[in-house]
Design a protein around this motif. Structure first.
Motif, PDB file in Angstrom:
ATOM      1  N   ARG A   1      12.964 -10.706 -11.040  1.00  0.00           N
ATOM      2  CA  ARG A   1      11.915  -9.500 -11.245  1.00  0.00           C
ATOM      3  C   ARG A   1      12.486  -8.305 -10.836  1.00  0.00           C
ATOM      4  NH1 ARG A   1       7.161 -10.037  -6.490  1.00  0.00           N
ATOM      5  NH2 ARG A   1       8.658  -9.666  -4.813  1.00  0.00           N
ATOM      6  N   ILE A   2      11.701  -7.149 -11.154  1.00  0.00           N
ATOM      7  CA  ILE A   2      12.173  -5.870 -10.769  1.00  0.00           C
ATOM      8  C   ILE A   2      10.929  -5.210  -9.849  1.00  0.00           C
ATOM      9  CG2 ILE A   2      11.665  -4.666 -12.850  1.00  0.00           C
ATOM     10  CD1 ILE A   2      13.668  -2.589 -12.066  1.00  0.00           C
ATOM     11  N   ARG A   3      11.391  -4.824  -8.543  1.00  0.00           N
ATOM     12  CA  ARG A   3      10.062  -4.463  -8.004  1.00  0.00           C
ATOM     13  C   ARG A   3      10.310  -2.925  -7.637  1.00  0.00           C
ATOM     14  NH1 ARG A   3       9.729  -4.774  -2.446  1.00  0.00           N
ATOM     15  NH2 ARG A   3      11.535  -6.047  -2.182  1.00  0.00           N
ATOM     16  N   ASP A   4       9.117  -2.283  -7.648  1.00  0.00           N
ATOM     17  CA  ASP A   4       9.145  -1.051  -7.273  1.00  0.00           C
ATOM     18  C   ASP A   4       9.105  -0.610  -5.615  1.00  0.00           C
ATOM     19  OD1 ASP A   4       8.582   1.761  -6.712  1.00  0.00           O
ATOM     20  OD2 ASP A   4       7.314   2.194  -8.487  1.00  0.00           O
ATOM     21  N   THR A   5       9.893   0.029  -5.018  1.00  0.00           N
ATOM     22  CA  THR A   5      10.056  -0.146  -3.548  1.00  0.00           C
ATOM     23  C   THR A   5       9.995   1.490  -3.081  1.00  0.00           C
ATOM     24  OG1 THR A   5      12.269  -0.046  -3.284  1.00  0.00           O
ATOM     25  CG2 THR A   5      11.119  -2.124  -3.151  1.00  0.00           C
ATOM     26  N   ARG A   6       8.985   2.431  -3.721  1.00  0.00           N
ATOM     27  CA  ARG A   6       8.912   4.009  -3.669  1.00  0.00           C
ATOM     28  C   ARG A   6       8.656   3.969  -2.364  1.00  0.00           C
ATOM     29  NH1 ARG A   6       4.893   7.002  -7.446  1.00  0.00           N
ATOM     30  NH2 ARG A   6       3.481   5.554  -6.331  1.00  0.00           N
ATOM     31  N   VAL A   7       9.378   5.016  -1.673  1.00  0.00           N
ATOM     32  CA  VAL A   7       8.913   5.454  -0.396  1.00  0.00           C
ATOM     33  C   VAL A   7       8.095   6.760  -0.318  1.00  0.00           C
ATOM     34  CG1 VAL A   7       9.884   6.312   1.784  1.00  0.00           C
ATOM     35  CG2 VAL A   7      11.180   4.516   0.713  1.00  0.00           C
ATOM     36  N   ASP A   8       6.989   6.842   0.429  1.00  0.00           N
ATOM     37  CA  ASP A   8       6.125   8.033   0.154  1.00  0.00           C
ATOM     38  C   ASP A   8       6.116   8.767   1.563  1.00  0.00           C
ATOM     39  OD1 ASP A   8       5.469   7.917  -2.608  1.00  0.00           O
ATOM     40  OD2 ASP A   8       3.887   6.493  -2.239  1.00  0.00           O
ATOM     41  N   ASP A   9       6.510   9.782   1.638  1.00  0.00           N
ATOM     42  CA  ASP A   9       6.417  10.549   2.831  1.00  0.00           C
ATOM     43  C   ASP A   9       7.043  10.049   4.053  1.00  0.00           C
ATOM     44  OD1 ASP A   9       3.335  11.770   1.591  1.00  0.00           O
ATOM     45  OD2 ASP A   9       5.023  12.881   1.456  1.00  0.00           O
ATOM     46  N   GLY A  10       7.999   9.492   3.999  1.00  0.00           N
ATOM     47  CA  GLY A  10       8.927   8.760   4.974  1.00  0.00           C
ATOM     48  C   GLY A  10       8.164   7.308   5.314  1.00  0.00           C
ATOM     49  N   ARG A  11       7.059   6.799   4.868  1.00  0.00           N
ATOM     50  CA  ARG A  11       6.239   5.372   5.359  1.00  0.00           C
ATOM     51  C   ARG A  11       7.260   4.611   4.747  1.00  0.00           C
ATOM     52  NH1 ARG A  11       1.514   7.806   3.019  1.00  0.00           N
ATOM     53  NH2 ARG A  11       1.798   6.620   1.151  1.00  0.00           N
ATOM     54  N   SER A  12       7.085   3.345   5.245  1.00  0.00           N
ATOM     55  CA  SER A  12       7.538   2.089   4.829  1.00  0.00           C
ATOM     56  C   SER A  12       7.615   1.852   3.398  1.00  0.00           C
ATOM     57  CB  SER A  12       7.133   0.851   5.730  1.00  0.00           C
ATOM     58  OG  SER A  12       7.189   0.910   7.170  1.00  0.00           O
ATOM     59  N   PRO A  13       8.472   1.073   3.027  1.00  0.00           N
ATOM     60  CA  PRO A  13       8.494   0.900   1.447  1.00  0.00           C
ATOM     61  C   PRO A  13       7.380   0.031   1.003  1.00  0.00           C
ATOM     62  CG  PRO A  13      10.689   0.353   2.368  1.00  0.00           C
ATOM     63  CD  PRO A  13       9.779   0.762   3.426  1.00  0.00           C
ATOM     64  N   GLN A  14       6.642   0.503  -0.075  1.00  0.00           N
ATOM     65  CA  GLN A  14       5.439  -0.160  -0.526  1.00  0.00           C
ATOM     66  C   GLN A  14       5.595  -0.781  -1.859  1.00  0.00           C
ATOM     67  OE1 GLN A  14       2.506   0.339   1.453  1.00  0.00           O
ATOM     68  NE2 GLN A  14       3.751   1.324   2.591  1.00  0.00           N
ATOM     69  N   HIS A  15       5.033  -2.069  -1.575  1.00  0.00           N
ATOM     70  CA  HIS A  15       5.229  -3.017  -3.074  1.00  0.00           C
ATOM     71  C   HIS A  15       4.513  -2.293  -4.075  1.00  0.00           C
ATOM     72  CE1 HIS A  15       7.050  -6.767  -0.792  1.00  0.00           C
ATOM     73  NE2 HIS A  15       7.367  -5.580  -0.240  1.00  0.00           N
ATOM     74  N   ARG A  16       5.101  -1.985  -5.223  1.00  0.00           N
ATOM     75  CA  ARG A  16       4.360  -1.172  -6.311  1.00  0.00           C
ATOM     76  C   ARG A  16       4.387  -2.466  -7.360  1.00  0.00           C
ATOM     77  NH1 ARG A  16       1.837   3.066  -3.806  1.00  0.00           N
ATOM     78  NH2 ARG A  16       3.423   4.008  -2.423  1.00  0.00           N
TER      79      ARG A  16
END
Length: 255
Positions: free
Chosen positions: A215-230
Motif C-alpha cells: 500500500r501507499i500511505r500519506d504521511t504528510r507533516v503539518d506545522d511540524g507535528r508528528s506524521p499523520q496517517h492520511r
C-alpha cells in the motif's frame, strides 16, 4: 566469524555461524531446500540461490565517507533507470505513475512498484517551496490477517514465527498490520590495499508471502507535528520474475 572476511567462498561458513546462533536462541534452524524449490529465507549453498560481485568504489585515500557517498550515487542512478537526474518527480517512473497520482487524488494505474524489489518500505517526498505544503508518502508491505495466520512450520522447516508477534498481527483489532521486508540485496563497503570496494550480494528467495500486499500511505507533516496517517491506496506488486530481473540488472549495472 571475522568481520573482515571478503571472499565469497566464506559465505557457507557464515550461514553455519548463523545456524549456530539460531540454535543458541532456541529458534528452529531452516532445513535445506532442493534445486527446484525457491527458498523463503536467504540461503547459500550448492543450488546457487544467491549472486555476489565486488566492484571498486573509491581510492583508499578518499576515506569511508567518500566510498559511502559513491555507493549512494550508484543506488540513485540505478533507481532512476541508469540516468542521473536531479528531479525524481519528473524522471522516476514509480514517482510519476504511483506517488504523484496518489497525491493528486487519482487512482493508481496498474503500474507495479518495481523498485520495491530492492527492499521495503520506501519513502517519497514531493519537493515544495513552502514547509507547510510538504507532502510525503511511504510504500510499505501490509499483512492481511483475514487471509489467515502465518503458518507455524514444524521442524524441519523455516524458523517458527514469534508467537507474540503472530498474535498481534492476527488480532481482530489490527487485521492489517504494516510489516518490514528486508532487502534481498545486501550491500557492504570494505577496504583492501587497492581502495574501497562494494560487495553486492543478492538472494533469490520468495519476495513476499501470499497474504502480504503493498500500500501507499500519506504521511504528510503539518506545522511540524508528528506524521499523520492520511489516505491509503493499494499498490500493484511486482511479480517474482520482475524481482529477479531487477536484481540481475543491478549486477549488470556499471555507473
Amino acid at each position: 566469524m571475522s568481520p573482515w572476511l571478503n571472499d565469497p567462498a566464506a559465505l557457507p561458513d557464515v550461514l553455519t555461524a548463523v545456524g549456530d546462533a539460531l540454535t543458541d536462541l532456541s529458534v528452529t534452524p531452516a532445513a535445506p531446500v532442493d534445486a527446484t524449490t525457491r527458498p523463503t529465507y536467504p540461503r547459500f549453498g550448492d543450488q546457487k540461490w544467491y549472486r555476489t560481485r565486488s566492484q571498486p568504489l573509491a581510492p583508499a585515500t578518499g576515506g569511508p565517507a567518500t566510498a559511502l557517498t559513491r555507493l549512494g550515487e550508484r543506488l540513485r542512478q540505478f533507481r532512476l533507470h541508469h540516468v542521473h537526474r536531479s528531479d525524481p518527480a519528473k524522471h522516476d517512473p514509480e514517482f510519476k505513475n504511483i506517488v504523484r497520482r496518489f497525491f493528486d487524488g487519482d487512482q493508481i494505474e496498474a503500474h507495479p512498484a518495481t523498485i520495491a524489489a530492492l527492499g521495503l518500505p520506501i519513502s517519497y517526498n514531493i519537493p515544495t517551496k513552502e514547509k507547510k505544503d510538504r507532502r510525503s508518502a511511504v510504500i510499505e508491505p501490509l499483512l492481511d490477517s483475514t487471509a489467515g495466520p502465518i503458518p507455524a512450520v514444524a521442524a524441519p522447516g523455516p524458523p517458527r514465527p514469534n508467537p507474540r508477534l503472530l498474535a498481534r498481527r492476527t488480532s481482530p483489532s489490527a487485521p492489517q498490520t504494516p510489516v518490514r521486508r528486508a532487502s534481498p540485496l545486501w550491500l557492504r563497503v570494505y577496504r583492501d590495499r587497492d581502495g574501497w570496494n562494494l560487495r553486492s550480494l543478492a538472494f533469490y528467495s520468495e519476495w513476499l508471502p501470499a497474504n502480504v500486499f503493498l500500500r501507499i500511505r500519506d504521511t504528510r507533516v503539518d506545522d511540524g507535528r508528528s506524521p499523520q496517517h492520511r489516505r491509503t491506496q493499494r499498490v500493484t506488486r511486482p511479480d517474482q520474475e520482475t524481482v529477479d530481473g531487477l536484481l540481475n540488472k543491478w549486477f549488470d549495472f556499471d555507473a
